[in-house]
Design an enzyme around this catalytic site. Sequence first.
Site, mmCIF file in Angstrom:
data_model
loop_
_atom_site.group_PDB
_atom_site.id
_atom_site.type_symbol
_atom_site.label_atom_id
_atom_site.label_comp_id
_atom_site.label_asym_id
_atom_site.label_seq_id
_atom_site.Cartn_x
_atom_site.Cartn_y
_atom_site.Cartn_z
ATOM 1 N N ARG A 157 0.816 -1.230 0.000
ATOM 2 C CA ARG A 157 0.000 0.000 0.000
ATOM 3 C C ARG A 157 0.841 1.269 0.000
ATOM 4 O O ARG A 157 0.305 2.369 0.131
ATOM 5 C CB ARG A 157 -0.924 0.001 1.226
ATOM 6 C CG ARG A 157 -1.942 -1.119 1.207
ATOM 7 C CD ARG A 157 -2.540 -1.340 2.571
ATOM 8 N NE ARG A 157 -1.535 -1.804 3.534
ATOM 9 C CZ ARG A 157 -1.791 -2.112 4.795
ATOM 10 N NH1 ARG A 157 -3.006 -1.987 5.261
ATOM 11 N NH2 ARG A 157 -0.823 -2.534 5.602
ATOM 12 N N CYS A 214 1.523 -0.534 9.865
ATOM 13 C CA CYS A 214 2.660 -1.365 9.434
ATOM 14 C C CYS A 214 2.665 -2.720 10.172
ATOM 15 O O CYS A 214 2.789 -2.768 11.400
ATOM 16 C CB CYS A 214 3.982 -0.636 9.687
ATOM 17 S SG CYS A 214 5.417 -1.549 9.069
HETATM 18 CO CO CO Z 1 5.012 -1.827 6.836
#
Ligand code: CO
Length: 215
Positions: A46, A101
């Site tokens: 992403r 993340c």
């Molecule tokens: Co990440």
Amino acid sequence: MEYIRRLFAQNRDIVADICKHDPEFFAKRANKQEPHFLFIGCADSRVPIETLTGVAPGEMFVHRNIANQVRSVDLNLLSVLQYAVEVLDVEHVIVCGHYGCGGVKAAMGDQSYGLVDHWLAGIRDTCARHEMELARLGDDKRRFERMVDLNVLRQVHNLTRTPIVQSAWKRGRRPMLHGIVYDIHDGLLKELVMQVDGNDRARELLTTQRDSVGG
Ligand code: CO
């Protein structure tokens, strides 16, 4: 098979579109690259930084790994950094983290994930260093986002300690180091620390991080 075929079809469309505006676009870049930026980001799908910032081919040198780590034992990263700084003479080195993340999240928990645990050891260390500050934050979402920020600041600090950056700074005030975060929820980039261009600024960065542990 249909997904992989789509890549070729889209590639032909994109190239045709670029050449419509500038027939020599690819020919002009075939024998040289003069990027202004080295980007160090997460491998997460992403965070396609070129698409998000609109830079053209040739403008950005890119290195990506899980959770945008800068480790002094990573020959891959160090080779990219050395080439970008000493040969391409990039003006800016950007470390970019991103909210959500998976690497940072994994490092914040107790679960074991095998090989990647070794890769994430530095983030676990950052988490431990800032334990008190993180505990004071009200909820898990804020703790997670703060850890993403702290991870970026740590990697900028790690960059300042590499012999490559140290010897470049002895020659002048480049590269400038920057720490930024990408918010996958709204698509926007946020500044964390900008224009670290020598050891004075590097020390300031470290003090800011230390203060945030106690305060
Ligand atoms: Co990440």
